[in-house]
Design a protein around this motif. Structure first.
Motif, PDB file in Angstrom:
ATOM      1  N   UNK A  19      -1.249  18.642   2.620  1.00  0.00           N
ATOM      2  CA  UNK A  19      -1.671  19.623   3.616  1.00  0.00           C
ATOM      3  C   UNK A  19      -2.798  20.521   3.122  1.00  0.00           C
ATOM      4  N   UNK A  20      -2.647  21.035   1.910  1.00  0.00           N
ATOM      5  CA  UNK A  20      -3.619  21.982   1.371  1.00  0.00           C
ATOM      6  C   UNK A  20      -3.948  21.605  -0.063  1.00  0.00           C
ATOM      7  N   UNK A  73       0.874  -1.171   0.000  1.00  0.00           N
ATOM      8  CA  UNK A  73       0.000   0.000   0.000  1.00  0.00           C
ATOM      9  C   UNK A  73       0.914   1.225   0.000  1.00  0.00           C
ATOM     10  N   UNK A  74       0.581   2.206  -0.821  1.00  0.00           N
ATOM     11  CA  UNK A  74       1.464   3.356  -1.015  1.00  0.00           C
ATOM     12  C   UNK A  74       0.826   4.621  -0.454  1.00  0.00           C
ATOM     13  N   UNK A  75       1.564   5.314   0.409  1.00  0.00           N
ATOM     14  CA  UNK A  75       1.172   6.639   0.860  1.00  0.00           C
ATOM     15  C   UNK A  75       1.957   7.635   0.006  1.00  0.00           C
ATOM     16  N   UNK A  76       1.266   8.301  -0.907  1.00  0.00           N
ATOM     17  CA  UNK A  76       1.886   9.282  -1.800  1.00  0.00           C
ATOM     18  C   UNK A  76       1.900  10.633  -1.097  1.00  0.00           C
ATOM     19  N   UNK A  77       3.072  11.259  -0.996  1.00  0.00           N
ATOM     20  CA  UNK A  77       3.251  12.442  -0.165  1.00  0.00           C
ATOM     21  C   UNK A  77       3.597  13.676  -0.991  1.00  0.00           C
ATOM     22  N   UNK A  78       2.797  14.729  -0.835  1.00  0.00           N
ATOM     23  CA  UNK A  78       3.094  16.031  -1.437  1.00  0.00           C
ATOM     24  C   UNK A  78       2.273  17.069  -0.677  1.00  0.00           C
ATOM     25  N   UNK A  79       2.910  18.132  -0.174  1.00  0.00           N
ATOM     26  CA  UNK A  79       2.183  19.075   0.688  1.00  0.00           C
ATOM     27  C   UNK A  79       1.035  19.808   0.001  1.00  0.00           C
ATOM     28  N   UNK A  80       1.189  20.132  -1.299  1.00  0.00           N
ATOM     29  CA  UNK A  80       0.219  20.991  -1.966  1.00  0.00           C
ATOM     30  C   UNK A  80      -0.370  20.302  -3.197  1.00  0.00           C
TER      31      UNK A  80
END
Length: 227
Positions: A179-180, A143-150
């Protein structure tokens, strides 16, 4: 702090895709966002308070992972019928701002594997283009948690998911954490990948003529890494 579908409020559009979830808009969360949005906030405070939000987002993202029944024996000799995670996970950050979210994931998941994807705009086509990727060899089984703040227009995130799916990751095994988000980006992204869940801390008003999120918080990477 349970996950909830994005509520209709002064901060959230009425029409939010069903695959999108937000953190509950508590007074504490709004205070954290107020700090990181403030252009006068010091870099140290920006790091500290954005990290607090990132950890909340990662914790909520983990709530969407499937579990299976698991029986354990407690130190009192009693059997407890609980649950365990069904499969292995990994994080994948969209460079460079996404790297800022890796520490929050590592604080929650010990020895978690991390992949990286670099996507930039192609000057000739004006479309997102993959420049670099390094992913765990067995990512197709995680399972992949794709991370990018915006999430602004959604172009980079869409391209990142294309890369993951080309490496065998099913759409419904990807959880995008940021985040946003802008309403426009969420609409575009969720229309492309309706089975992919999005965990966002806040949905802003929209994009301006330069495709910047407003009110936003500026360039996350610049504020994070530059003095």
């Amino acid at each position: 702090m349970p996950l909830e579908h994005a509520p209709t409020s002064q901060n959230t559009p009425a029409s939010v895709p069903p695959s999108v979830f937000t953190l509950p808009h508590t007074a504490q969360l709004e205070a954290l966002y107020t700090i990181i949005r403030d252009k006068t906030t010091s870099r140290g405070d920006f790091l500290f308070y954005s990290d607090r939000i990132i950890r909340l987002l990662v914790e909520e993202g983990l709530n969407h992972l499937p579990v299976v029944p698991k029986t354990v024996e407690t130190p009192t000799g009693v059997t407890y019928e609980g649950v365990g995670f069904e499969g292995h996970i990994c994080g994948v950050s969209i460079l460079r701002a996404g790297e800022a979210m890796e520490a929050g994931l590592r604080e929650v998941c010990r020895s978690v594997r991390i992949g990286k994807i670099l996507i930039q705009r192609d000057e000739e086509t004006a479309q997102p283009k993959l420049f670099y990727s390094k992913l765990p060899q067995d990512i197709a089984h995680r399972y992949v948690l794709l991370l990018d703040p915006m999430l602004a227009t959604g172009g980079s995130a869409i391209k990142a998911v294309e890369v993951l799916m080309e490496h065998g990751v099913p759409e419904d095994r990807i959880i995008f954490i940021n985040l946003i988000s802008s309403p426009e980006g969420l609409k575009t992204f969720s229309a492309k990948y309706p089975a992919l869940r999005v965990i966002t801390g806040w949905i802003d008003q929209g994009l301006n003529e330069k495709a910047y999120i407003v009110p936003g918080l500026g360039d996350f990477g610049e504020r994070r890494y530059c003095e």
